[in-house]
Motif scaffolding. Structure first.
Motif, PDB file in Angstrom:
ATOM      1  N   LEU A   1       0.846  -1.193   0.000  1.00 42.16           N
ATOM      2  CA  LEU A   1       0.000   0.000   0.000  1.00 42.16           C
ATOM      3  C   LEU A   1       0.882   1.244   0.000  1.00 42.16           C
ATOM      4  O   LEU A   1       1.595   1.503   0.967  1.00 42.16           O
ATOM      5  CB  LEU A   1      -0.913   0.010   1.228  1.00 42.16           C
ATOM      6  CG  LEU A   1      -1.750   1.277   1.436  1.00 42.16           C
ATOM      7  CD1 LEU A   1      -2.717   1.484   0.276  1.00 42.16           C
ATOM      8  CD2 LEU A   1      -2.499   1.218   2.763  1.00 42.16           C
TER       9      LEU A   1
ATOM     10  N   ASP B   1      -0.502   7.422  -2.624  1.00 48.64           N
ATOM     11  CA  ASP B   1      -1.543   7.234  -3.641  1.00 48.64           C
ATOM     12  C   ASP B   1      -2.908   7.437  -2.972  1.00 48.64           C
ATOM     13  O   ASP B   1      -3.349   6.608  -2.168  1.00 48.64           O
ATOM     14  CB  ASP B   1      -1.425   5.818  -4.218  1.00 48.64           C
ATOM     15  CG  ASP B   1      -2.421   5.532  -5.329  1.00 48.64           C
ATOM     16  OD1 ASP B   1      -3.546   6.081  -5.291  1.00 48.64           O
ATOM     17  OD2 ASP B   1      -2.096   4.729  -6.219  1.00 48.64           O
TER      18      ASP B   1
ATOM     19  N   ALA C   1      -5.584   4.579  -3.646  1.00 46.43           N
ATOM     20  CA  ALA C   1      -5.283   3.332  -2.952  1.00 46.43           C
ATOM     21  C   ALA C   1      -5.519   3.455  -1.454  1.00 46.43           C
ATOM     22  O   ALA C   1      -6.032   2.530  -0.814  1.00 46.43           O
ATOM     23  CB  ALA C   1      -3.829   2.920  -3.224  1.00 46.43           C
ATOM     24  N   THR C   2      -5.164   4.594  -0.902  1.00 49.90           N
ATOM     25  CA  THR C   2      -5.345   4.815   0.531  1.00 49.90           C
ATOM     26  C   THR C   2      -6.831   4.842   0.886  1.00 49.90           C
ATOM     27  O   THR C   2      -7.269   4.218   1.855  1.00 49.90           O
ATOM     28  CB  THR C   2      -4.677   6.133   0.974  1.00 49.90           C
ATOM     29  OG1 THR C   2      -3.292   6.102   0.615  1.00 49.90           O
ATOM     30  CG2 THR C   2      -4.814   6.331   2.473  1.00 49.90           C
TER      31      THR C   2
ATOM     32  N   PHE D   1      -8.329   1.351   0.676  1.00 50.47           N
ATOM     33  CA  PHE D   1      -7.896   0.498   1.779  1.00 50.47           C
ATOM     34  C   PHE D   1      -8.686   0.800   3.053  1.00 50.47           C
ATOM     35  O   PHE D   1      -9.179  -0.124   3.721  1.00 50.47           O
ATOM     36  CB  PHE D   1      -6.402   0.697   2.034  1.00 50.47           C
ATOM     37  CG  PHE D   1      -5.904   0.076   3.300  1.00 50.47           C
ATOM     38  CD1 PHE D   1      -5.766  -1.295   3.417  1.00 50.47           C
ATOM     39  CD2 PHE D   1      -5.581   0.874   4.395  1.00 50.47           C
ATOM     40  CE1 PHE D   1      -5.321  -1.876   4.589  1.00 50.47           C
ATOM     41  CE2 PHE D   1      -5.130   0.308   5.574  1.00 50.47           C
ATOM     42  CZ  PHE D   1      -5.001  -1.070   5.667  1.00 50.47           C
TER      43      PHE D   1
END
Length: 318
Positions: A45, A49, A52-53, A56
Motif C-alpha cells: 500500500l 496514492d 489506494a489509501t 484500503f
C-alpha cells in the motif's frame, strides 16, 4: 476533555507498522492484548496514492488510525532531499486523514515531531510555541509538512467534530532504527560510527558539529505506551508533547555511545558541519498530568539498542 478508552478488540490500523515507531506500536499493542491490529507494508500500500489509501480504509474500516508513516532521516538526508521530505509527508498524511474521515474512522492519532517548533523557542518548549518563530533550516521541509498535518487535524476537529489528536514526540530511538550511513538520525549514526571504528581498530572518530547542542531522547517503547494513554485519555485540538523531560549534550551522548560500544579512542568534532537547533527540550507537563511518564533511562535504552544492532548488523553492511 476526556476520551473514551479503546477496547482490546478495536480495529487499529498502524500506518507505517514496519518502521521504528510503527513497529514499536505494533509490539506494544500486541503485548497488551489488542487483537485486531491492521498493517500494510509500503510495497502493498503506497500511502502517497490517494485512491489506494481511500480504498484500503474503506475496505478495512478501522476504529482507530495511528499515523506513524513518514519519510524520515537525519540532517544529511533532509539537506539532500528536501523536496521528497515535503512532498511525500504531505501526501501521506493528507491521504490518511481525508480517507479516515470518509471511511468513518472515529479516532485518529497523528504523530509529528519536536523539530516542528521554532529554532529558538523558549525552553522547555510548550505546545503553545507552535508557529511562534522561524524553523531550523536543516529540516524545514519536513517540519512544514508536519505542521500542515497538525493544522489538518485541528481543521477536521472543527469541521466534523471528530476526536482526532496530534502528538509531538522528542527524538525517538530504539530497536528497528535506521543505521544506514548518511541517512540516519544522530543516535543510530553515532552507534554505527563508533561500532565501525572499533571493528577497524582506529583511534579517532569525528562527529558532526560542535557537540554543544542539547537533545532529548525518547525510547520507542515509551512512546508506544504514551500513545495508548493519549488514545484513552486525551481529546483536545492542541497537540501534546511526548518526551522524557531530560536532555543531554551531543558530546555527552557521544561519550555514552562510545562507552556502550567499547570505543576508547579520541572523539573529534567537525564544526564545519551543521549543529541544527541549539536545544530541543519538551515541556511534558500536560502529558504527565494524564498519569504517564517515561520509564526507560537513556543509558539502558542505548545498551539495548546496540544489542539489537549487533543482532541485525548484517542488514547495514556497506
Amino acid at each position: 476533555m476526556a476520551a473514551q478508552p479503546i477496547s482490546r478488540d478495536a480495529r487499529i490500523y498502524i500506518a507505517g507498522h514496519r518502521g521504528l515507531v510503527g513497529a514499536g506500536l505494533w509490539r506494544y499493542f500486541t503485548e497488551h492484548g489488542f487483537v485486531n491490529l491492521i498493517g500494510r507494508s509500503s510495497e502493498d500500500l503506497d500511502l502517497r496514492d490517494s485512491g489506494a489509501t481511500a480504498a484500503f480504509l474503506d475496505e478495512t474500516r478501522p476504529d482507530v488510525v495511528i499515523d506513524a508513516a513518514a519519510r524520515v532521516g537525519g540532517i544529511a538526508a533532509n539537506d539532500a532531499r528536501p523536496a521528497h521530505f515535503l512532498s511525500d509527508n504531505l501526501r501521506i498524511q493528507l491521504n490518511l486523514l481525508d480517507s479516515a474521515v470518509s471511511a468513518g474512522v472515529r479516532r485518529f492519532l497523528f504523530l509529528g515531531s519536536s523539530c516542528i517548533y521554532p529554532k529558538f523557542a523558549e525552553q522547555p518548549i510548550r505546545e503553545e510555541a507552535l508557529l511562534g518563530g522561524r524553523l531550523e533550516s536543516t529540516n524545514e521541509a519536513y517540519a512544514i509538512a508536519k505542521l500542515a498535518g497538525i493544522l489538518q487535524v485541528k481543521a477536521i476537529r472543527s469541521q466534523y467534530g471528530l476526536p482526532y489528536i496530534s502528538a509531538m514526540p522528542s527524538n525517538v530511538y530504539g530497536p528497528g532504527d535506521n543505521f544506514t550511513a548518511g541517512d540516519s538520525h544522530v543516535l543510530p549514526a553515532m552507534i554505527r560510527r563508533f561500532h565501525d571504528a572499533v571493528r577497524a581498530g582506529v583511534s579517532e572518530v569525528t562527529c558532526w558539529g560542535t557537540g554543544e547542542p542539547r537533545r532529548e531522547f525518547l525510547h520507542v517503547d515509551d512512546l508506544a505506551a504514551a500513545c495508548h494513554v493519549l488514545l484513552d485519555r486525551y481529546d483536545d485540538a492542541l497537540p501534546i508533547n511526548v518526551g522524557t523531560g531530560v536532555d543531554v549534550t551531543i558530546a555527552d551522548l557521544a561519550r555514552l555511545v562510545a562507552d556502550v560500544v567499547g570505543f576508547d579512542g579520541e572523539v573529534r568534532w567537525d564544526a564545519t558541519k551543521p549543529d541544527g537547533t541549539p536545544r530541543k527540550l519538551l515541556d511534558v507537563q500536560r502529558l504527565t498530568a494524564l498519569g504517564w511518564q517515561a520509564a526507560i533511562p537513556l543509558s539502558a535504552g542505548v545498551k539495548s539498542m546496540y544489542e539489537w544492532f549487533l543482532d541485525h548488523q548484517h542488514d547495514y553492511r556497506r
